[in-house]
Write a protein that holds these residues in place. Structure first.
Motif, PDB file in Angstrom:
ATOM      1  N   THR A  42       0.844  -1.114   0.068  1.00 27.00           N
ATOM      2  CA  THR A  42      -0.076  -0.086  -0.048  1.00 27.00           C
ATOM      3  C   THR A  42       0.909   1.326  -0.122  1.00 27.00           C
ATOM      4  O   THR A  42       2.316   1.218   0.021  1.00 27.00           O
ATOM      5  N   TYR A  43       0.137   2.508   0.067  1.00 24.86           N
ATOM      6  CA  TYR A  43       0.961   3.436   0.045  1.00 24.86           C
ATOM      7  C   TYR A  43       1.957   3.684   1.036  1.00 24.86           C
ATOM      8  O   TYR A  43       1.811   3.520   1.953  1.00 24.86           O
ATOM      9  N   GLY A  44       3.318   4.308   0.386  1.00 27.00           N
ATOM     10  CA  GLY A  44       4.487   4.349   1.291  1.00 27.00           C
ATOM     11  C   GLY A  44       5.324   3.181   1.455  1.00 27.00           C
ATOM     12  O   GLY A  44       6.520   3.242   1.910  1.00 27.00           O
ATOM     13  N   LYS A  48       6.960   3.347   5.295  1.00 25.05           N
ATOM     14  CA  LYS A  48       6.044   3.978   6.186  1.00 25.05           C
ATOM     15  C   LYS A  48       6.609   3.102   7.879  1.00 25.05           C
ATOM     16  O   LYS A  48       5.769   3.730   8.492  1.00 25.05           O
ATOM     17  N   VAL A 182       0.135   9.192   5.672  1.00 24.72           N
ATOM     18  CA  VAL A 182      -0.203   7.931   4.851  1.00 24.72           C
ATOM     19  C   VAL A 182      -1.489   7.329   5.257  1.00 24.72           C
ATOM     20  O   VAL A 182      -2.301   7.047   4.238  1.00 24.72           O
ATOM     21  N   VAL A 185      -3.901   9.889   3.134  1.00 28.32           N
ATOM     22  CA  VAL A 185      -4.022   9.337   1.637  1.00 28.32           C
ATOM     23  C   VAL A 185      -4.505   7.955   1.359  1.00 28.32           C
ATOM     24  O   VAL A 185      -5.420   7.698   0.274  1.00 28.32           O
ATOM     25  N   SER A 186      -4.147   7.004   2.118  1.00 28.43           N
ATOM     26  CA  SER A 186      -4.782   5.756   2.017  1.00 28.43           C
ATOM     27  C   SER A 186      -5.950   5.233   2.834  1.00 28.43           C
ATOM     28  O   SER A 186      -6.604   4.210   2.402  1.00 28.43           O
TER      29      SER A 186
END
Length: 238
Positions: A42-44, A48, A182, A185-186
């Motif tokens: 997922t994002y990052g 992250k 994070v 956004v996600s």
């Protein structure tokens, strides 16, 4: 300034530790989760997670230590009083005291504390099938003895307490902002425990986690002073 034997000993240990971290980082990045680790995809991505950021940071730090050792081994010892060697030593000391020791220690303590309470809060059981046990310990356990070894083999001058804690607070604030971004956004929290907390509980958790960094900086300061005062006393007796 260190004697020639101390420089060579530090050089050898830094070769081994830096090699270990490069190997660990490569193995971590080489894991093939095939979609079974939702967080990594997922994002990052891996970036992250504080564990991964710390792994990268420790790798860079010990690589810098190795580079500094090589410079000190090549240049005459009298040149360490000024110029490039002194600058490298100051950067190494600041890097270690403000970031490498407190962040590495925080990762060790926070991970194993939450793991002991309820591993699903930080390291769900399904990860055992994806991440080898040795790699888990490399990322969350071995970091502590390695920073303690570093503290023992080389004396580190701390910056002023205010500057040191402010530098660490800046790092904690940036990481906290990254975690919140994070989620913004996600829609997903970096760690499972965050999804289980109420808004008030989340604020307390993030605040307590950030504030706990300062005592770790002070711990590093105290350990460094204790180790090197004893070392100095032993040398005087000899």
């Amino acid at each position: 300034m260190m004697a020639g034997g101390s420089v060579l000993r530090a050089l050898l240990l830094h070769v081994l530790i830096f090699g270990w971290y490069v190997f660990t980082l490569r193995e971590n990045c080489g894991l093939d989760f095939k979609g079974r680790h939702p967080g990594v995809r997922t994002y990052g991505g891996r970036w992250k997670y504080l564990t991964f950021l710390n792994l990268v940071m420790q790798t860079v730090f010990f690589g810098f230590c190795l580079f500094t050792d090589l410079v000190l081994a090549v240049l005459p010892s009298k040149n360490t009083r000024s110029g490039v060697p002194l600058f490298l030593i100051k950067v190494r000391d600041g890097f270690f005291t403000v970031l490498a020791f407190p962040v590495g220690t925080f990762v060790f303590i926070s991970f194993w504390a939450l793991y002991t309470i309820d591993r699903e809060l930080v390291y769900p059981k399904y990860l055992d099938e994806l991440i080898p046990i040795w790699l888990n310990h490399a990322m969350h356990t071995v970091i502590l003895p390695l920073v303690l070894i570093q503290m023992y083999i080389q004396h580190h001058r701390h910056p002023s307490r205010l500057n040191g804690i402010l530098g660490l607070a800046l790092f904690a604030s940036l990481y906290l902002a990254w975690v919140l971004w994070v989620h913004h956004v996600s829609g997903h929290w970096v760690y499972p425990i965050m999804a289980r907390l109420s808004p008030g509980g989340l604020v307390l958790f993030l605040g307590a986690s950030s504030l706990s960094m300062a005592p770790l900086y002070l711990l590093g300061e105290k350990l460094n002073r204790t180790i090197w005062s004893q070392t100095g006393n032993q040398k005087k007796k000899k």
